[in-house]
Design a protein around this motif. Sequence first.
Motif, PDB file in Angstrom:
ATOM      1  N   MET A  77      -0.014  61.529  47.927  1.00  0.00           N
ATOM      2  CA  MET A  77      -1.053  60.994  48.803  1.00  0.00           C
ATOM      3  C   MET A  77      -0.867  59.476  48.879  1.00  0.00           C
ATOM      4  N   TRP A  78      -0.787  58.954  50.083  1.00  0.00           N
ATOM      5  CA  TRP A  78      -0.605  57.526  50.297  1.00  0.00           C
ATOM      6  C   TRP A  78      -1.956  56.891  50.605  1.00  0.00           C
ATOM      7  N   SER A  79      -2.187  55.713  50.061  1.00  0.00           N
ATOM      8  CA  SER A  79      -3.462  55.040  50.308  1.00  0.00           C
ATOM      9  C   SER A  79      -3.221  53.555  50.554  1.00  0.00           C
ATOM     10  N   ASP A  80      -4.188  52.944  51.219  1.00  0.00           N
ATOM     11  CA  ASP A  80      -4.122  51.508  51.476  1.00  0.00           C
ATOM     12  C   ASP A  80      -5.529  51.019  51.763  1.00  0.00           C
ATOM     13  N   GLU A  81      -5.704  49.739  51.741  1.00  0.00           N
ATOM     14  CA  GLU A  81      -6.997  49.136  52.026  1.00  0.00           C
ATOM     15  C   GLU A  81      -6.796  47.929  52.908  1.00  0.00           C
ATOM     16  N   THR A  82      -7.840  47.562  53.635  1.00  0.00           N
ATOM     17  CA  THR A  82      -7.777  46.390  54.497  1.00  0.00           C
ATOM     18  C   THR A  82      -9.095  45.642  54.429  1.00  0.00           C
ATOM     19  N   LYS A  83      -9.045  44.342  54.614  1.00  0.00           N
ATOM     20  CA  LYS A  83     -10.244  43.511  54.600  1.00  0.00           C
ATOM     21  C   LYS A  83     -10.685  43.226  56.023  1.00  0.00           C
ATOM     22  N   ILE A  84     -11.954  43.472  56.318  1.00  0.00           N
ATOM     23  CA  ILE A  84     -12.515  43.201  57.635  1.00  0.00           C
ATOM     24  C   ILE A  84     -13.499  42.045  57.502  1.00  0.00           C
ATOM     25  N   GLU A  85     -13.252  40.992  58.262  1.00  0.00           N
ATOM     26  CA  GLU A  85     -14.095  39.808  58.195  1.00  0.00           C
ATOM     27  C   GLU A  85     -15.416  40.055  58.919  1.00  0.00           C
ATOM     28  N   LEU A  86     -16.540  39.670  58.279  1.00  0.00           N
ATOM     29  CA  LEU A  86     -17.853  39.760  58.905  1.00  0.00           C
ATOM     30  C   LEU A  86     -18.202  38.473  59.641  1.00  0.00           C
ATOM     31  N   PHE A  87     -17.743  37.355  59.121  1.00  0.00           N
ATOM     32  CA  PHE A  87     -18.043  36.058  59.718  1.00  0.00           C
ATOM     33  C   PHE A  87     -16.738  35.296  59.930  1.00  0.00           C
ATOM     34  N   GLY A  88     -16.534  34.800  61.157  1.00  0.00           N
ATOM     35  CA  GLY A  88     -15.337  34.015  61.435  1.00  0.00           C
ATOM     36  C   GLY A  88     -14.131  34.898  61.678  1.00  0.00           C
ATOM     37  N   LEU A  89     -13.026  34.266  61.998  1.00  0.00           N
ATOM     38  CA  LEU A  89     -11.779  34.952  62.294  1.00  0.00           C
ATOM     39  C   LEU A  89     -10.682  34.428  61.397  1.00  0.00           C
ATOM     40  N   ASN A  90      -9.790  35.310  61.017  1.00  0.00           N
ATOM     41  CA  ASN A  90      -8.620  34.858  60.280  1.00  0.00           C
ATOM     42  C   ASN A  90      -7.784  33.970  61.191  1.00  0.00           C
ATOM     43  N   SER A  91      -7.229  32.914  60.661  1.00  0.00           N
ATOM     44  CA  SER A  91      -6.444  31.983  61.470  1.00  0.00           C
ATOM     45  C   SER A  91      -5.198  32.653  62.018  1.00  0.00           C
ATOM     46  N   THR A  92      -4.822  32.254  63.232  1.00  0.00           N
ATOM     47  CA  THR A  92      -3.618  32.774  63.876  1.00  0.00           C
ATOM     48  C   THR A  92      -2.633  31.633  64.037  1.00  0.00           C
ATOM     49  N   ARG A  93      -1.430  31.844  63.614  1.00  0.00           N
ATOM     50  CA  ARG A  93      -0.375  30.846  63.768  1.00  0.00           C
ATOM     51  C   ARG A  93       0.730  31.431  64.632  1.00  0.00           C
ATOM     52  N   ARG A  94       1.364  30.578  65.399  1.00  0.00           N
ATOM     53  CA  ARG A  94       2.456  31.022  66.250  1.00  0.00           C
ATOM     54  C   ARG A  94       3.780  30.561  65.664  1.00  0.00           C
ATOM     55  N   VAL A  95       4.793  31.385  65.851  1.00  0.00           N
ATOM     56  CA  VAL A  95       6.125  31.070  65.347  1.00  0.00           C
ATOM     57  C   VAL A  95       7.138  31.307  66.456  1.00  0.00           C
ATOM     58  N   TRP A  96       8.255  30.607  66.370  1.00  0.00           N
ATOM     59  CA  TRP A  96       9.378  30.830  67.280  1.00  0.00           C
ATOM     60  C   TRP A  96      10.340  31.789  66.593  1.00  0.00           C
ATOM     61  N   ARG A  97      10.592  32.938  67.199  1.00  0.00           N
ATOM     62  CA  ARG A  97      11.449  33.931  66.571  1.00  0.00           C
ATOM     63  C   ARG A  97      12.056  34.836  67.620  1.00  0.00           C
ATOM     64  N   LYS A  98      13.079  35.590  67.188  1.00  0.00           N
ATOM     65  CA  LYS A  98      13.632  36.649  68.014  1.00  0.00           C
ATOM     66  C   LYS A  98      12.870  37.936  67.728  1.00  0.00           C
ATOM     67  N   LYS A  99      12.956  38.891  68.637  1.00  0.00           N
ATOM     68  CA  LYS A  99      12.171  40.117  68.522  1.00  0.00           C
ATOM     69  C   LYS A  99      12.444  40.851  67.225  1.00  0.00           C
ATOM     70  N   LYS A 100      13.705  40.876  66.783  1.00  0.00           N
ATOM     71  CA  LYS A 100      14.074  41.653  65.598  1.00  0.00           C
ATOM     72  C   LYS A 100      13.647  40.973  64.306  1.00  0.00           C
ATOM     73  N   ASP A 101      13.169  39.726  64.379  1.00  0.00           N
ATOM     74  CA  ASP A 101      12.831  38.973  63.172  1.00  0.00           C
ATOM     75  C   ASP A 101      11.326  38.883  62.935  1.00  0.00           C
ATOM     76  N   GLU A 102      10.546  39.807  63.515  1.00  0.00           N
ATOM     77  CA  GLU A 102       9.089  39.670  63.437  1.00  0.00           C
ATOM     78  C   GLU A 102       8.563  39.784  62.012  1.00  0.00           C
ATOM     79  N   TYR A 103       9.245  40.520  61.124  1.00  0.00           N
ATOM     80  CA  TYR A 103       8.760  40.668  59.762  1.00  0.00           C
ATOM     81  C   TYR A 103       9.598  39.891  58.754  1.00  0.00           C
ATOM     82  N   ASN A 104      10.417  38.975  59.229  1.00  0.00           N
ATOM     83  CA  ASN A 104      11.079  38.050  58.315  1.00  0.00           C
ATOM     84  C   ASN A 104      10.004  37.225  57.617  1.00  0.00           C
ATOM     85  N   PRO A 105      10.077  37.075  56.275  1.00  0.00           N
ATOM     86  CA  PRO A 105       9.022  36.346  55.555  1.00  0.00           C
ATOM     87  C   PRO A 105       8.693  34.979  56.145  1.00  0.00           C
TER      88      PRO A 105
END
Length: 204
Positions: A150-178
């Motif tokens: 059985m696989w499990s996971d959890e996620t945090k949902i913000e009640l107040f405010g938004l998590n910050s969003t940052r933009r990066v320059w990348r190629k499509k195949k590199d979206e999950y590069n650290p």
Amino acid sequence: MAKTRELCKDIRDKIVDLHKAWMGYRTIGKQIGEKATTVGAIIRKLKKFKMTINLPRSGVQCKISPRGASMIMRKVRDQPRTTRQDLVNDLKRAGTTVSKKTISNTLRRHGLKSCSAHKVPLLKTAHVQACLKFATDHLEDPEEEWEKVMWSDETKIELFGLNSTRRVWRKKKDEYNPKNTIPTVKHGGGNFILWRCFSVKGTG
């Protein structure tokens, strides 16, 4: 200015033949259905270049030199979160003044685009090694064994405010590069944790 229609070779040749027959520009234009100015342009091109075809256009010269392009590409590869303004400032210090639009066009020509960075769990080196060990240890497990998992996971949902969003320059195949992700941790106030699981029997 709108791009003008280019006359086909047959019409250009006909204009030349009629001109050689001592016909005026307006007369030629009426006969072939074109403006006298168009006829005149064809004849002047013939006299100057000995041809009537359009000459190759040089186009707009790139404001960023190959060396400058290499510099900003190297900066973006090392630091994907670099902003366009940062790159504009770097080039200005190097003696080249360009706009942020020019930076965008140059990066896109090299296969990069501006994307929102994915948020991934903050993993220490030990966590990464443990995940890799688990995968290699169970690589040859039969399908029946996975039916017991059985696989499990959890996620945090913000009640107040938004998590910050940052933009990066990348190629499509590199979206999950650290370098192109934003590590997240599950702590803080004003949120709740949602837990889910799934197995071969379904979700929970």
